[in-house]
Design an enzyme around this catalytic site. Structure first.
Site, mmCIF file in Angstrom:
data_model
loop_
_atom_site.group_PDB
_atom_site.id
_atom_site.type_symbol
_atom_site.label_atom_id
_atom_site.label_comp_id
_atom_site.label_asym_id
_atom_site.label_seq_id
_atom_site.Cartn_x
_atom_site.Cartn_y
_atom_site.Cartn_z
ATOM 1 N NE ARG A 23 48.212 10.285 35.108
ATOM 2 C CZ ARG A 23 47.002 10.675 34.669
ATOM 3 N NH1 ARG A 23 46.901 11.378 33.545
ATOM 4 N NH2 ARG A 23 45.906 10.362 35.358
ATOM 5 C CG HIS A 48 63.237 22.646 49.349
ATOM 6 N ND1 HIS A 48 62.959 22.961 50.664
ATOM 7 C CD2 HIS A 48 64.295 21.795 49.400
ATOM 8 C CE1 HIS A 48 63.805 22.337 51.460
ATOM 9 N NE2 HIS A 48 64.628 21.632 50.728
ATOM 10 N NE ARG A 50 62.976 18.113 50.942
ATOM 11 C CZ ARG A 50 61.903 18.887 50.900
ATOM 12 N NH1 ARG A 50 61.186 18.951 49.796
ATOM 13 N NH2 ARG A 50 61.538 19.597 51.953
ATOM 14 C CD GLU A 77 62.748 27.341 50.399
ATOM 15 O OE1 GLU A 77 62.107 26.284 50.306
ATOM 16 O OE2 GLU A 77 62.351 28.317 51.056
ATOM 17 C CG HIS A 207 56.788 24.783 56.405
ATOM 18 N ND1 HIS A 207 57.522 24.023 55.514
ATOM 19 C CD2 HIS A 207 55.862 23.956 56.932
ATOM 20 C CE1 HIS A 207 57.065 22.779 55.520
ATOM 21 N NE2 HIS A 207 56.047 22.705 56.364
#
Ligand SMILES: CC(=O)[C@@H](O)[C@H](O)COP(=O)(O)O
Ligand SMILES: NCC(=O)COP(=O)(O)O
Length: 254
Positions: A23, A48, A50, A77, A207
């Site tokens: 949103r 993390h 990116r 990360e 993970h």
């Protein structure tokens, strides 16, 4: 902080940012959520970022860096070779600016749905070695996202990593399926962790860890300094409420 044999629990906030990004505006507020995690006992916060900023944005990292440290450890990360893209300044520029306690280097790209493999240091060690040295010189602990392969883990030690983070996706999949190879896979992870400790490397893991598989993994894999958990934790917060979810994960880490 956890006692000597405990495992630090670092909460990954990627999925909170993903909901926020669906949103306009700033709800849920990633920093407010991080503070609630800290207040409920989390030992660390992980993000993390990116280049495509699909969830965690560079500005999230900047704001979290001011909030999280020194209350708890901040773990950022990412792929150190990730280039600048739009408002994303590049991984190395972002961590140089925010100086998290730990950088976990991950060999993934924006083309991937998620992180799904560890480094192949046969090909990437030469490029990573100066990156590791630069991050350590800036005062950050460096962890490499690795598969449970003793040869690869020795290479991680050789290029100056402080820790490895064992990629636990395959373990989680085998555990969910109660696959016949689960015991053998756990042995591989246990041997990898032992090899890392023998080399002076700290051992983290992450993970797809969750309330169903975490205790099994911790019982088999020692020493285990830290787990970073986000996807399942976020879902469990929805199902159980955040205090109950945090208590349940912390119980499995102590
Ligand atoms: C490296 C790793 O396994 C996770 O920390 C990573 O953050 C997952 O990324 P997504 O949350 O985007 O799936
Ligand atoms: N390094 C693993 C992490 O930070 C979170 O992974 P997941 O629990 O979201 O799969």
């Amino acid at each position: 902080m956890p006692h000597a044999n405990a495992t630090a629990l670092s909460i990954n906030l990627n999925k909170i940012a993903l909901i926020r990004n669906s949103r306009e505006g700033n709800f849920p507020d990633v920093c407010e959520h991080a503070q609630r995690c800290i207040d409920l006992g989390a030992d660390g916060i992980t993000v993390h970022p990116r280049p495509d900023q699909r969830h965690i944005r560079a500005e999230d990292v900047r704001q979290l860096a001011k909030l999280v440290s020194p209350q708890v450890e901040f773990n950022v990360e990412g792929n150190p070779f990730a280039p600048a893209l739009g408002s994303y300044p590049g991984f190395m520029a972002l961590v140089a600016e925010t100086l998290p306690a730990q950088c976990t280097l991950v060999p993934d790209s924006d083309a991937q749905l998620t992180s799904d493999h560890g480094f192949d240091l046969r090909s990437s060690a030469t490029a990573l070695k100066p990156i590791i040295a630069e991050l350590k010189q800036q005062g950050m602990r460096v962890s490499l996202f690795m598969d449970p392969d003793p040869d690869q883990i020795k290479r991680a030690a050789d290029i100056g990593a402080d820790r490895i983070e064992l990629y636990t996706g395959p373990f989680a999949a085998a555990h969910k399926a109660q696959a016949p190879e689960l015991a053998q896979l756990l042995t591989r992870f246990a041997e990898a962790a032992h090899a890392a400790a023998e080399l002076g490397l700290g051992v983290n893991a992450g993970h797809d860890l969750n309330l169903h598989n975490l205790a099994t993994f911790r019982d088999a894999v020692t020493p285990l300094l830290e787990v970073s958990i986000g996807h399942a934790f976020t879902v469990d917060c929805i199902a159980m409420g955040m205090p109950a979810a945090m208590a349940a994960y912390l119980e499995r880490c102590r």
